[in-house]
Structure formats: C-alpha cells, structure tokens
Write an enzyme that holds these catalytic residues in place. Structure first.
Site: not given
Ligand code: ARG
Length: 461
Positions: A25, A112, A157-158, A279, A285, A287, A292, A319, A324, A327
């Site tokens: 990660s 954790n 409205t509408h 465009s 154009k 735009n 959007e 946990y 993970q 994130k």
């Molecule tokens: N990279 C892990 C996460 O984002 C961190 C915690 C990992 N804990 C574990 N017991 N593997 O959640």
C-alpha cells in the site's frame, strides 16, 4: 544486506514478488507519512512518561523519527515496496538509522491502531481544507448575489418556465445547500477527533499506557472506548465520502443548470474563454467541459461511497486487510472534490448573465400566470376559479399565437368581468417578484435578508 520483513520471524522464506506487488500500500499510503511519524513521536513520548521505555532510548528514537520527518518533508525519503506500507517503511528506516533501539518503537501498539490514527490525523487537515474551500465558494456566491440583485430570470419546474425570480435568489439557494455540506464536514471532524491509537491489534495492550496523554499531544479531544470497535470501524471515512457525495451532488446540479443556461437554445450565460474548451473538428464550438467534468466526477465519488459501504458490509470483526482498500477510495474522493470546489469558484466568477436574452425568453408573459390568478383572488374570485380563468387566457393566447402583454382590456374582460385596468400593473416581472412577501421568497427584501444572514453564518467557525 538482505532485506527482511519486520514481521518475518515465523517465516522460512521471504515473500514472493507477486505477493509484494499485490499487497503493498506504500504506493498510495505514503501520503500519510508525516502523520505516521507525528503519531510515533507522540507514542514514544507517552512510553517514556509511563516509564515503559527509558529516556535515552526515547530521545534517540525521537531524533531518528525527526530526521525521517525532515526527509519526508523535503521529498527525499525513499519508500520501498518491499516494506509494504507507510508504517513499516518508516520503522524499518528508523531501525536502519538508530540501530536496535529503533525496534522499541512498536512496543504497545499495532499497525491496526496505527493506520487508524494516521488516517484520522490526515483527515482532520483535509476536512478543514475542504471546509475552507466550500466557504470560499459560498463567499463568491454571496458576492454574485449582491452584484446581480437586479437581474430577473425564470424559475423552472420540470424544466418549464414557472415564475419570475431574482437570479440572486437562485444563487443563494446554493449558499444554503453548501452550508449544509459544511455542517456535515464539521460533524465528520468530530468523528475523527477520537484517538484510536493505543488499542493495539484490537484488544488492548499489556502496558500501563496513558492514551489520554497521546490524545493531548496529538490534539484529539477524546480517546476511543472500545478496542474492537476502534480497529474495525471506518464510519468516519464513510461519513466523509457521504459528505463529499452531497457537496459534489450540489456542484453537479449547479453545473447542470449552467450547462443548460449555456446552450445555444437558452443563452442565459456567457462563460469566459479561459474556462471553456473548443472542438477539434467543429470550429464553432465553445464547450462547458469543466461543468461536465464536475458532473462526471460526481459519479466517481458516489462510486467510492458505495465502495466503502460494500467494503464494510460483510466484514468479520475486527481488523481485516480488506480495510486497506479504504485508502484509495478516500484519497480519490479528496483528490476529486478539492479541485471541483476550486474550479467551480473560479468559473462562477467568470460568468456573465445575458439579461437581454433572458428577458426575450420570458416574452410570452405566461410566467405571470399565478400573479394574474392572485390578482383575481383579490377581486374576490376563489383561487381555483381564478386558476381556471387564467388557464383559459393562456389557452387563448397559445392558439392565437399572442403574448399576455398583447391582450387589450376588452379582450381580457371576456374572460372575467372583474378584470380592470389594474391588471397592467400585474404584467410586470418586478411586481411579481416584490409580491413574494412570504418568508424565504424571492422578493428583493427577502433576498437581501438571506444575504445578510449568510454573511453572518459564514463567519462562524
Ligand atoms: N496497510 C494496512 C492498512 O492500510 C495497515 C494495517 C495493516 N495491519 C495488518 N495487520 N496487516 O490497513
């Protein structure tokens, strides 16, 4: 030197590259590095105060961590995929620089609780930033509402013309929508103000720690109550993405109105060249791509909300590595919503309202229908009957291809004897607007009141 996992004790061999690639990660959680280090420093200070580690060791560890902080801040820290995540990258580097003493850092904590504290610290900063960005947008809305207080547009409205309103009244609607978003983010701030660190892997730790002390050092006002809940919950992330979904939904709806107003058919607004695109094939154009993309990215934010809810729904306690995945969803949401708020703010300041075209589009005068009905009510005709009479006038005009304004008194009297000269006064958008005397309506006096109130609440912290 052969690299070894910090948790490698029970393993005969190192992990496969495939696993490293799949489970890492660090490529995205490195953005938490500063917070991870700050939390580690607070943790060590607490261990020292509680005499769980001695002063000399704690000083060395803090010195090492400060060095790493410096490197991270200067963008000079090398993150290594082999060490999986932000926690182990920093811990490994610490051990590498201060020696075996560095191995004491992980006493009385787990990744954790560590990941939870990193996320909360990071989110506090991001939420505060986002609140500021929303407030900037609200300030622009107030300025535009004040500047354009005289401009009248049709309400819809509408997507059919309804009744005349002040453009400022329309704009202020977005101030209040955004204000609710601010309140949601403020409530989210409370949810990330509860220290998770110190519960270990999820059951507590075997040391006489002082979690309140860490909370004080890191600026948390409370300490979490239950260790299992602490490592397993991600409510604060769901709340965040929900708040982001709401604000993006508001931006998306505003975008949609502006896109419609920008069409060749409406021509209610002109967007400055700097905020429009061309465009590659059609030279004609110009735009509204920004709008959007705001609408489009809203879909991704909703996706993250569904993703987070689904991530948690069948998860066994407490946990699990699934967590993970929170994130990427959080980071992407933040990376989308901040530029959306910034660019909407800029874009709004680069829009011109094309008053003449707007007036042209209201020329049938049918938009005054309710006002005419209410005029008849004042002449003692029950509203439902008045509604019917005006409906007949509209029908007549439509068939004869006439506007309200083209009908003479003689013709009008055919629909009701009670119609008199006074009706000329009603055929005026301004009259219609100023007649909206009820609270929260579009009269200039009320819109000014809205603006004054908005100015007051925007100063609230
Ligand atoms: N990279 C892990 C996460 O984002 C961190 C915690 C990992 N804990 C574990 N017991 N593997 O959640």
């Amino acid at each position: 030197m052969k690299k070894k996992k910090l948790w490698g004790g029970r393993f005969k061999s190192n992990t496969s590259d495939l696993l490293d690639d799949f489970t890492e990660s660090i490529s995205f959680d490195k953005r938490l590095a500063i917070y991870d280090i700050k939390a580690s420093i607070a943790h060590i200070l607490m261990l020292k105060k509680q005499k769980i580690i001695n002063e000399l060791d704690s000083e060395k560890i803090i010195k090492g961590l400060s060095k790493i902080l410096n490197l991270v801040q200067k963008n000079k820290f090398h993150f290594d995929k082999f060490y999986e995540d932000v926690h182990l990258n920093i811990e490994n580097y610490l051990i590498h620089t201060v020696g075996n003493i560095g191995k004491k850092l992980h006493t009385a904590r787990s990744r954790n609780d560590q990941i939870a504290v990193d996320m909360m610290l990071y989110m506090k900063d991001e939420i505060n930033d986002i609140i500021k960005l929303i407030k900037n947008l609200q300030k622009t809305i107030i300025q535009l509402a004040e500047k354009n207080i005289k401009i009248i547009i049709p309400s819809y409205t509408h997507l059919k013309q309804a009744q005349p309103i002040l453009i400022s009244h329309y704009l202020m609607a977005y101030f209040f929508k955004l204000q609710r978003d601010v309140e949601k983010f403020k409530s989210n701030l409370n949810s990330v103000d509860i220290l998770p660190l110190g519960v270990g892997a999820g059951v507590g730790v075997n040391y006489p720690t002082d979690r309140k002390y860490i909370a004080k050092l890191l600026g948390f006002s409370k300490v979490s109550e239950n260790s299992i809940d602490t490592v397993s919950q991600r409510d604060y992330i769901i709340e965040f993405i929900f708040a982001a979904s709401m604000v993006s939904m508001h931006l998306s709806r505003l975008s949609e109105d502006l896109i419609i107003w920008n069409t060749d058919e409406f021509k209610f607004i002109e967007i400055d060249d700097a905020f429009t695109t061309g465009s590659s094939i059609m030279p004609n154009k110009k735009n509204p791509d920004i709008l959007e993309l705001i609408r489009g990215r809203t879909a991704k934010i909703y996706g993250n909300l569904m993703g987070m809810l689904t991530l948690l729904k069948g998860l066994p306690s407490s946990y699990n590595r699934d967590l993970q995945e929170d994130k990427k969803m959080l980071f992407e949401t933040i990376d989308y919503i901040k530029p959306m708020l910034i660019i909407m703010n800029e874009l709004l300041q680069n829009i011109t309202f094309l008053e003449q075209n707007i007036m042209e589009k209201m020329k049938t005068g049918f938009i005054m229908a309710v006002d005419i009905a209410d005029y008849l009510v004042k002449k003692n005709i029950p509203f439902r009957e008045a509604h019917n009479i005006v409906g007949k006038i509209v029908k007549f005009c439509t068939e004869k291809n006439k506007t309200f304004f083209e009908l003479g008194l003689k013709q009008l009297k055919k629909f009701s004897k009670k119609i008199d000269n006074e009706i000329v006064k009603i055929f005026d958008y301004r009259y219609s607007i100023e007649s909206k005397v009820s609270e929260g309506g579009t009269s200039t006096a009320n819109v000014k009141k809205e603006i004054a109130y908005a100015k007051k609440i925007i100063e609230r912290v």
